[in-house]
Design an enzyme around this catalytic site. Structure first.
Site, PDB file in Angstrom:
ATOM      1  N   ASP A  81     114.188  31.126  12.200  1.00 54.53           N
ATOM      2  CA  ASP A  81     114.366  30.654  10.325  1.00 54.53           C
ATOM      3  C   ASP A  81     115.350  29.277  10.430  1.00 54.53           C
ATOM      4  O   ASP A  81     115.073  28.659   9.216  1.00 54.53           O
ATOM      5  CB  ASP A  81     115.561  31.717   9.848  1.00 54.53           C
ATOM      6  N   LYS A 120     118.008  33.116  23.548  1.00 58.25           N
ATOM      7  CA  LYS A 120     119.167  32.604  24.166  1.00 58.25           C
ATOM      8  C   LYS A 120     119.389  33.780  25.730  1.00 58.25           C
ATOM      9  O   LYS A 120     119.966  34.723  25.896  1.00 58.25           O
ATOM     10  CB  LYS A 120     120.687  32.556  23.669  1.00 58.25           C
ATOM     11  N   TYR A 173     117.019  40.559  11.712  1.00 57.07           N
ATOM     12  CA  TYR A 173     116.895  40.745  10.452  1.00 57.07           C
ATOM     13  C   TYR A 173     116.961  41.858   9.908  1.00 57.07           C
ATOM     14  O   TYR A 173     117.094  42.873   8.539  1.00 57.07           O
ATOM     15  CB  TYR A 173     115.620  40.041   9.467  1.00 57.07           C
ATOM     16  N   ASP A 224     119.534  26.931  21.355  1.00 56.24           N
ATOM     17  CA  ASP A 224     120.961  25.487  21.522  1.00 56.24           C
ATOM     18  C   ASP A 224     120.213  24.423  21.481  1.00 56.24           C
ATOM     19  O   ASP A 224     119.876  23.024  21.106  1.00 56.24           O
ATOM     20  CB  ASP A 224     122.182  25.576  21.707  1.00 56.24           C
ATOM     21  N   ASP A 275     113.994  25.611   9.496  1.00 58.27           N
ATOM     22  CA  ASP A 275     114.667  24.205   8.406  1.00 58.27           C
ATOM     23  C   ASP A 275     114.600  23.245   9.399  1.00 58.27           C
ATOM     24  O   ASP A 275     115.121  22.078   8.469  1.00 58.27           O
ATOM     25  CB  ASP A 275     116.103  24.813   7.717  1.00 58.27           C
TER      26      ASP A 275
HETATM   27  C1  IPM Z   1     112.485  31.758   4.766  1.00 62.16           C
HETATM   28  C2  IPM Z   1     114.654  32.024   4.422  1.00 62.16           C
HETATM   29  C3  IPM Z   1     113.810  33.812   4.081  1.00 62.16           C
HETATM   30  C4  IPM Z   1     114.598  34.212   5.645  1.00 62.16           C
HETATM   31  C5  IPM Z   1     115.170  34.498   3.187  1.00 62.16           C
HETATM   32  C6  IPM Z   1     115.211  33.685   1.861  1.00 62.16           C
HETATM   33  C7  IPM Z   1     115.390  35.669   3.106  1.00 62.16           C
HETATM   34  O1  IPM Z   1     114.997  31.261   4.548  1.00 62.16           O
HETATM   35  O2  IPM Z   1     111.661  32.262   4.329  1.00 62.16           O
HETATM   36  O3  IPM Z   1     113.341  30.697   5.973  1.00 62.16           O
HETATM   37  O4  IPM Z   1     116.011  33.644   6.213  1.00 62.16           O
HETATM   38  O5  IPM Z   1     114.036  34.507   6.648  1.00 62.16           O
HETATM   39 MG    MG Z   2     115.042  29.626   6.107  1.00 62.31          MG
END
Ligand code: IPM
Ligand code: MG
Length: 370
Positions: free
Chosen positions: A251, A194, A143, A227, A255
């Site tokens: 990240d 990884k 990032y 993975d 999710d």
């Molecule tokens: C998160 C989001 C952010 C990230 C974006 C909005 C920059 O997806 O907080 O998970 O990638 O960290």
């Molecule tokens: Mg995210």
């Protein structure tokens, strides 16, 4: 009562302002009923800030963020700003907050509310009782790594570069947070990278093991490739207690873990810095979900992740575990009573608006606090 607690609210874009309004409702309730007052300031971030100031976070807001006890953030981004140059994109404001406040430890709990086990895309028995925590490194890795950019080559084609980079110190400090968190849970940490393909993965594994050997032997540490971790999360999620991983893997995996719980709209997160001399950590609290542009402004959003983020704020920034517990219990009770926003709607339940959900939580708080 000590000096007022200072909170900076950054509602942001899309459904951010709507869900933040429901936190204001809870804050008002606490002020009136529990006599806990906050000095709340509010400011723009993301696309909303870009529209007003031509940048996604102003220096003034950044300075304010450094000065308060905690930042509450809604969500940033949306298709409206898709064509804005990357440097000014809504996400950049959020990344700057994380970086400049040095919020290196992002805690993303994924816990299934009993009332919602049916709403998961996995079979209920795979997720019922799931309670895991992802500790995501938040200020390093690809990032922020340099060099990065897109250059045009002599033949007119292009070449893009991102850099994944980690130092010992960056890995060490986030692993220690994971071990500390695990101590208050089931004492198991899975470190994810990884190491089979990436140099940063090799270093990550080495530093995680060294940190573990340095005073955390009571916690069980295992290592897993990212993975495989993605696969294990959907195969048998309950095997995990705490996962610690880098910024990008965190990240993605968070999710995935969030969806296991039935709705992204349910999950809060806390981003913490290192403790200062007085033991205080800089902190920001935000829901894991995004701006949901398709339902923004329609009073349909699920405010529970935002409200639960506020509960985390009470717990981690203000040492108010009892009040945090009250808010969390109120949310559970409201779900048990059958109220649902559209994202977690199930047959036989009652679909309600964002506003109504917020009201229901404060009404429930009233009952709980008797
Ligand atoms: C998160 C989001 C952010 C990230 C974006 C909005 C920059 O997806 O907080 O998970 O990638 O960290
Ligand atoms: Mg995210």
């Amino acid at each position: 009562m000590a000096a007022n607690k200072k909170l900076l609210m950054l509602p942001g874009d899309g459904i951010g302002p709507e869900v933040m309004n429901q936190v204001n409702r809870v804050i008002d309730w606490m002020d009136k009923t529990r006599h806990v007052s906050f000095d709340v300031s509010e400011d723009l971030i993301g696309g909303a800030c870009y529209d007003e100031h031509g940048e996604s976070l102003t220096d003034k807001t950044m300075a304010e963020a450094m000065n308060v006890d905690a930042v509450l953030l809604g969500a940033v981004g949306g298709p409206k700003w898709d064509n804005v140059e990357r440097f000014h994109r809504p996400e950049q404001g959020l990344l700057r907050l994380r970086k400049d406040m040095d919020l290196f430890a992002n805690l993303r709990p994924a816990a299934v509310f009993p009332a919602l086990a049916e709403a998961s895309s996995l079979k209920p028995e795979l997720v019922a009782g799931l309670d895991m925590l992802i500790v995501r490194e938040l200020t390093g890795g690809v990032y922020f790594g340099q060099p990065r950019g897109i250059e045009t080559l002599d033949d007119g084609s292009k070449r893009a570069v991102d850099t994944q980079v980690y130092t010992t110190a960056e890995i060490d400090r986030v692993c220690r947070v994971a071990f500390e968190m695990a101590r208050k849970r089931q004492k198991r940490v899975t470190s994810v990278e990884k190491a089979n393909v990436m140099e940063t993965g090799v270093l990550w594994r080495e530093v995680a093991a060294a940190a573990h050997a340095d005073g955390y032997e009571d916690v069980e540490l295992s290592h897993m490739y990212a993975d495989n971790c993605a696969m294990q999360l959907v195969r048998e999620p309950k095997q995990f207690d705490v996962i610690v991983t880098d910024n990008l893997f965190g990240d993605i995996l968070s999710d995935c873990a969030a969806m296991l719980t039935g709705s992204l709209g349910m999950l809060p997160s806390a981003s913490l810095g290192a403790p200062d001399e007085s033991g205080r950590r800089k902190a920001m609290y935000e829901p894991v979900h995004g701006t949901a542009p398709d339902i923004a402004g329609k009073d349909k959003a699920n405010p529970l992740a935002m409200i639960l983020s506020y509960a985390l704020c009470l717990r981690y920034s203000f040492d108010m575990a009892e009040d945090a517990g009250l808010v969390e219990q109120a949310v559970r009770n409201v779900l048990e009573s059958g109220l649902r926003t559209g994202d977690i709607m199930q047959p036989g339940m009652t679909e309600v608006s964002c506003t109504r959900m917020g009201e229901a939580v404060t009404e429930e708080l009233g009952k709980l606090a008797g």
